[in-house]
Design a protein around this motif. Sequence first.
Motif, short mmCIF file in Angstrom:
data_model
loop_
_atom_site.label_atom_id
_atom_site.label_comp_id
_atom_site.label_asym_id
_atom_site.label_seq_id
_atom_site.Cartn_x
_atom_site.Cartn_y
_atom_site.Cartn_z
N GLU A 73 0.67 -9.45 8.44
CA GLU A 73 1.84 -8.59 8.60
C GLU A 73 3.00 -9.42 9.12
OE1 GLU A 73 3.81 -5.27 7.91
OE2 GLU A 73 1.68 -5.46 7.54
N GLY A 74 3.91 -9.79 8.24
CA GLY A 74 5.09 -10.56 8.63
C GLY A 74 4.85 -12.05 8.82
N GLU A 75 3.66 -12.54 8.46
CA GLU A 75 3.39 -13.97 8.56
C GLU A 75 2.31 -14.37 7.58
OE1 GLU A 75 2.20 -15.05 12.52
OE2 GLU A 75 0.38 -13.88 12.42
N LEU A 76 2.29 -15.66 7.29
CA LEU A 76 1.29 -16.25 6.42
C LEU A 76 0.55 -17.31 7.23
CD1 LEU A 76 3.47 -16.97 3.25
CD2 LEU A 76 2.21 -14.89 3.80
N ALA B 113 -4.15 -11.04 12.67
CA ALA B 113 -4.55 -9.65 12.82
C ALA B 113 -4.98 -9.13 11.45
CB ALA B 113 -3.38 -8.83 13.36
N ALA B 114 -5.81 -8.12 11.44
CA ALA B 114 -6.31 -7.58 10.17
C ALA B 114 -5.13 -7.25 9.26
CB ALA B 114 -7.13 -6.33 10.44
N PRO B 115 -5.03 -7.95 8.13
CA PRO B 115 -3.89 -7.74 7.24
C PRO B 115 -4.03 -6.47 6.42
CG PRO B 115 -5.35 -9.38 6.33
CD PRO B 115 -5.91 -9.00 7.67
N ARG B 116 -2.92 -5.94 6.00
CA ARG B 116 -2.92 -4.84 5.06
C ARG B 116 -3.09 -5.44 3.67
NH1 ARG B 116 2.19 -1.30 7.25
NH2 ARG B 116 1.28 -0.87 9.27
N VAL B 117 -3.66 -4.69 2.77
CA VAL B 117 -3.85 -5.18 1.41
C VAL B 117 -2.49 -5.19 0.72
CG1 VAL B 117 -4.92 -4.74 -0.82
CG2 VAL B 117 -6.20 -4.34 1.28
N ARG C 229 0.86 -21.33 10.86
CA ARG C 229 1.42 -19.99 10.73
C ARG C 229 2.86 -20.11 10.26
NH1 ARG C 229 -0.89 -15.82 15.10
NH2 ARG C 229 -3.06 -16.37 14.77
N LEU C 230 3.17 -19.37 9.21
CA LEU C 230 4.50 -19.40 8.64
C LEU C 230 5.13 -18.02 8.77
CD1 LEU C 230 3.61 -21.25 5.30
CD2 LEU C 230 4.33 -22.27 7.45
#
Length: 108
Positions: A94-97, A26-30, A103-104
Motif C-alpha cells: 500500500e503506497g510502496e514497493l 504489511a499485507a498488500p491489497r490485491v 523499499r521504494l
Amino acid sequence: MRTPHVDVALFKRIMGGRPAESTRLAAPRVRTAAPVGAWLSEDGAVRLDIFDDGTYDGQVAGRKRHAHGTYTIDGATMTLSDESGLYTAVALGEGELEMAGYRLGPAL
C-alpha cells in the motif's frame, strides 16, 4: 509455462547500496493494475519507472547499466523481466514497493 527464476542474491549485487531494515511489507491489497509512475528508494539510490505499456526502466546510483524490460502482475507480486534474462519479484504494498530488500515510495 515455465516459472521465472528470481535470483535475489545476484540482483542485490547488481543493485548495490544498502538494503531496507525489514523485508516484510504489511499485507498488500490485491492489485489489478500496475503501479505506473516513478518509484524511488529513501536514499535515492534506486529508481524504478513503471510505464502503462507493460515496460519498466530501473536505475541504480553508481551503475552505468540501466535495467530495461517488461513486467507482469500476479496478485500482490509484480515480476520484472530484464532484457538480460534476469527476473526480479517486486512486492506491491500500500503506497510502496519492495524489491530485493529495498523499499521504494512514489517519487515526487
